[in-house]
Scaffold this motif. Sequence first.
Motif, mmCIF file in Angstrom:
data_model
loop_
_atom_site.group_PDB
_atom_site.id
_atom_site.type_symbol
_atom_site.label_atom_id
_atom_site.label_comp_id
_atom_site.label_asym_id
_atom_site.label_seq_id
_atom_site.Cartn_x
_atom_site.Cartn_y
_atom_site.Cartn_z
ATOM 1 N N GLU A 425 0.833 -1.207 0.000
ATOM 2 C CA GLU A 425 0.000 0.000 0.000
ATOM 3 C C GLU A 425 0.864 1.252 0.000
ATOM 4 O OE1 GLU A 425 -3.996 -0.653 2.456
ATOM 5 O OE2 GLU A 425 -2.266 -1.432 3.543
ATOM 6 N N THR A 426 1.940 1.237 0.785
ATOM 7 C CA THR A 426 2.835 2.389 0.841
ATOM 8 C C THR A 426 3.467 2.661 -0.523
ATOM 9 O OG1 THR A 426 3.342 2.146 3.193
ATOM 10 C CG2 THR A 426 5.008 3.218 1.836
ATOM 11 N N LEU A 427 3.939 1.615 -1.185
ATOM 12 C CA LEU A 427 4.554 1.792 -2.512
ATOM 13 C C LEU A 427 3.520 2.253 -3.534
ATOM 14 C CD1 LEU A 427 6.864 -1.355 -2.524
ATOM 15 C CD2 LEU A 427 7.599 1.043 -2.389
ATOM 16 N N ALA A 428 2.284 1.760 -3.425
ATOM 17 C CA ALA A 428 1.226 2.176 -4.359
ATOM 18 C C ALA A 428 0.922 3.661 -4.211
ATOM 19 C CB ALA A 428 -0.033 1.341 -4.116
ATOM 20 N N ILE A 429 0.860 4.142 -2.959
ATOM 21 C CA ILE A 429 0.624 5.579 -2.731
ATOM 22 C C ILE A 429 1.788 6.385 -3.290
ATOM 23 C CG2 ILE A 429 0.381 7.362 -0.949
ATOM 24 C CD1 ILE A 429 -0.998 5.195 0.784
ATOM 25 N N GLY A 430 3.005 5.867 -3.128
ATOM 26 C CA GLY A 430 4.170 6.559 -3.677
ATOM 27 C C GLY A 430 4.076 6.728 -5.182
ATOM 28 N N TRP A 431 3.642 5.679 -5.891
ATOM 29 C CA TRP A 431 3.517 5.779 -7.348
ATOM 30 C C TRP A 431 2.373 6.698 -7.758
ATOM 31 C CZ3 TRP A 431 6.779 5.080 -11.018
ATOM 32 C CH2 TRP A 431 7.852 4.203 -10.849
ATOM 33 N N GLU A 432 1.275 6.709 -6.995
ATOM 34 C CA GLU A 432 0.186 7.650 -7.293
ATOM 35 C C GLU A 432 0.693 9.090 -7.226
ATOM 36 O OE1 GLU A 432 -3.173 7.042 -4.780
ATOM 37 O OE2 GLU A 432 -3.372 4.915 -5.306
ATOM 38 N N LEU A 433 1.514 9.370 -6.229
ATOM 39 C CA LEU A 433 2.050 10.728 -6.077
ATOM 40 C C LEU A 433 3.062 11.045 -7.169
ATOM 41 C CD1 LEU A 433 2.434 10.666 -2.200
ATOM 42 C CD2 LEU A 433 0.892 12.150 -3.487
ATOM 43 N N LEU A 434 3.954 10.092 -7.466
ATOM 44 C CA LEU A 434 4.948 10.339 -8.523
ATOM 45 C C LEU A 434 4.289 10.523 -9.876
ATOM 46 C CD1 LEU A 434 7.785 7.830 -7.523
ATOM 47 C CD2 LEU A 434 7.787 10.321 -7.277
ATOM 48 N N SER A 435 3.104 9.940 -10.045
ATOM 49 C CA SER A 435 2.382 10.075 -11.321
ATOM 50 C C SER A 435 1.768 11.457 -11.484
ATOM 51 C CB SER A 435 1.309 8.991 -11.427
ATOM 52 O OG SER A 435 1.897 7.703 -11.385
ATOM 53 N N MET A 436 1.843 12.290 -10.432
ATOM 54 C CA MET A 436 1.432 13.694 -10.569
ATOM 55 C C MET A 436 2.456 14.473 -11.386
ATOM 56 S SD MET A 436 0.187 14.523 -6.667
ATOM 57 C CE MET A 436 -0.071 16.274 -7.041
ATOM 58 N N LEU A 437 3.681 13.958 -11.442
ATOM 59 C CA LEU A 437 4.758 14.631 -12.166
ATOM 60 C C LEU A 437 4.909 14.015 -13.553
ATOM 61 C CD1 LEU A 437 7.374 14.643 -9.265
ATOM 62 C CD2 LEU A 437 5.940 16.569 -9.988
ATOM 63 N N PRO A 438 5.414 14.762 -14.520
ATOM 64 C CA PRO A 438 5.675 14.184 -15.845
ATOM 65 C C PRO A 438 6.664 13.023 -15.731
ATOM 66 C CG PRO A 438 5.812 16.582 -15.914
ATOM 67 C CD PRO A 438 5.701 16.213 -14.472
ATOM 68 N N ALA A 439 6.452 11.991 -16.540
ATOM 69 C CA ALA A 439 7.306 10.800 -16.459
ATOM 70 C C ALA A 439 8.771 11.132 -16.711
ATOM 71 C CB ALA A 439 6.813 9.755 -17.457
ATOM 72 N N ASN A 440 9.043 12.143 -17.553
ATOM 73 C CA ASN A 440 10.442 12.478 -17.849
ATOM 74 C C ASN A 440 11.139 13.182 -16.683
ATOM 75 O OD1 ASN A 440 9.263 14.984 -17.953
ATOM 76 N ND2 ASN A 440 9.683 15.362 -20.135
ATOM 77 N N GLU A 441 10.385 13.520 -15.626
ATOM 78 C CA GLU A 441 10.989 14.124 -14.436
ATOM 79 C C GLU A 441 11.484 13.062 -13.449
ATOM 80 O OE1 GLU A 441 11.545 17.383 -13.312
ATOM 81 O OE2 GLU A 441 11.216 17.883 -15.427
ATOM 82 N N LEU A 442 11.101 11.808 -13.656
ATOM 83 C CA LEU A 442 11.478 10.742 -12.727
ATOM 84 C C LEU A 442 12.852 10.192 -13.106
ATOM 85 C CD1 LEU A 442 8.044 8.887 -12.412
ATOM 86 C CD2 LEU A 442 8.849 10.951 -11.253
ATOM 87 N N LYS A 443 13.865 10.998 -12.870
ATOM 88 C CA LYS A 443 15.220 10.670 -13.331
ATOM 89 C C LYS A 443 15.926 9.664 -12.421
ATOM 90 C CE LYS A 443 15.912 15.099 -15.682
ATOM 91 N NZ LYS A 443 14.556 15.607 -15.520
ATOM 92 N N ARG A 444 15.357 9.400 -11.247
ATOM 93 C CA ARG A 444 15.985 8.453 -10.317
ATOM 94 C C ARG A 444 15.339 7.068 -10.360
ATOM 95 N NH1 ARG A 444 19.159 11.172 -6.324
ATOM 96 N NH2 ARG A 444 19.115 13.418 -6.669
ATOM 97 N N VAL A 445 14.391 6.906 -11.278
ATOM 98 C CA VAL A 445 13.696 5.619 -11.405
ATOM 99 C C VAL A 445 14.039 4.988 -12.745
ATOM 100 C CG1 VAL A 445 11.451 4.456 -11.351
ATOM 101 C CG2 VAL A 445 11.795 6.549 -10.027
ATOM 102 N N ARG A 446 14.365 3.716 -12.734
ATOM 103 C CA ARG A 446 14.668 3.005 -13.964
ATOM 104 C C ARG A 446 13.443 2.948 -14.876
ATOM 105 N NH1 ARG A 446 18.069 -1.761 -11.051
ATOM 106 N NH2 ARG A 446 17.297 -0.666 -9.217
ATOM 107 N N GLN A 447 13.697 3.007 -16.173
ATOM 108 C CA GLN A 447 12.619 3.058 -17.148
ATOM 109 C C GLN A 447 11.699 1.845 -17.048
ATOM 110 O OE1 GLN A 447 11.941 5.727 -19.189
ATOM 111 N NE2 GLN A 447 10.033 4.603 -19.591
ATOM 112 N N GLU A 448 12.269 0.698 -16.746
ATOM 113 C CA GLU A 448 11.446 -0.514 -16.664
ATOM 114 C C GLU A 448 10.412 -0.400 -15.542
ATOM 115 O OE1 GLU A 448 13.750 -3.929 -14.681
ATOM 116 O OE2 GLU A 448 15.348 -2.581 -15.398
ATOM 117 N N TYR A 449 10.765 0.297 -14.439
ATOM 118 C CA TYR A 449 9.819 0.471 -13.343
ATOM 119 C C TYR A 449 8.765 1.516 -13.691
ATOM 120 C CZ TYR A 449 13.351 -2.073 -10.641
ATOM 121 O OH TYR A 449 14.236 -3.014 -10.198
#
Length: 463
Positions: A425-449
């Motif tokens: 649940e914690t990781l799911a909430i984290g992804w919901e929040l990160l999805s508020m930002l453009p995908a190209n801003e997630l520079k610390r996350v591997r593309q496969e994730y």
Amino acid sequence: MAREYRTIEEVTGPLMLVRGVENVKYDELGEIELADGQIRNCKVLEVEGTDALVQLFESSIGLNVEQSTVRFLGRGLELAVSPDMLGRVFDGMGRPNDGGLDIIPDAMCDVNGLPINPAARDYPNEFIQTGVSAIDGLNTLVRGQKLPIFSGAGLPHAQLAAQIARQAEVLNSEEQFAVVFAAIGITFEEADFFISDFRRTGAIDRAVMFINLADDPAIERISTPRMALTAAEYLAFELDMHVLVLMTDITYYAEALREVSAARKEVPGRRGYPGYLYTDLASIYERAGRIKEKRGSITFVPILTMPDDDKTHPIPDLTGYITEGQVILSRDLYRRGIQPPIDVLPSLSRLKDKGIGAGKTRKDHADTMNQLFAAYSRGKEARDLQIILGEEALSEIDLEYSKFSVAFEEQYVSQGFDTDRSIEETLAIGWELLSMLPANELKRVRQEYIDEFYIWEEAEACE
């Protein structure tokens, strides 16, 4: 046979001088028999020649120097241990405090314990789920770790401690899990809160509680954490249990140590605390850990209130040197209604990388954690600029980060004290929040994730 002495020279506050003693050792227990037959307990603080300086566990009121007798018992302070300790409440000296019968001991253990041989220590690497997102997701607690909580006066560290006590568990483990809870120098109201909460939620069934009240003697306050850790060592290394030790409040313990040190007229160190404060705290903290070839473990979460919210105060400062990180509660977040008010940016778990990832939590945990830290940090900077320069001065992406930081505090950090979140649940909430930002801003996350977990509908809704 204990020798008796009628050579009490003087009594000054909690200290008593006995002359003409033989074969008396430091830390030895004694009994004082008053003229009316009443028995009071004491402990040897110092021996010089044939003089012994002892400290009373109880009050010295009514103690007649000429008519009282002292007996030294030839042993130090001990705790009666047994599996029957689980579900029981004790006072700071290890005596039953719940109206139940005395424990029939399997063994009597010296409360000072023995240090763990560094060569025998096993490295902490197993995830402990506390059910608190700000800890599990970002400052992960690992089995065998020492992770203190730095709080301030009036902040809800008691509620957080009770929440962790009832929710904590080791995932995918067949070993039993137990909680040893020690309250040091707390008020009767706080003691009633902890005992009632443990009983209401059923957490008492797997817990051992030690309650030392504010009006109990200082020498008892010094003994309470050692009592708790002795019980934890028995459960962990004799009964092969995973033991989580929660202790509140280390600040009251250190102040009791300062009080005893001042009574002994020792040369004070920083802010009046004894010069051996670091060594004394280490003798408590370092009893936690894992031992090779032992299935049990002790994970230690001490709670301390920082005087004046000062992280450089000797107690949090020295604690930070000994332990593996800290979780810091924020007064600003608390005022804004964030519960629990954990300030994730200055908080740190030095062993978090060892307890997360595939097979422990989830493969994307580390990348998600790093990206949430980075995005929240940038969002807070954007909010600070917004206050100074106004919203018009921010770029479009900075406004997105500002909105993200607010949502992060309200949805990820703030969950209340009754919500138990799984790591999924914690990781799911984290992804919901990160999805508020453009995908190209997630520079610390591997593309496969990003391909697997990024929520594109969430991103489109934000746009």
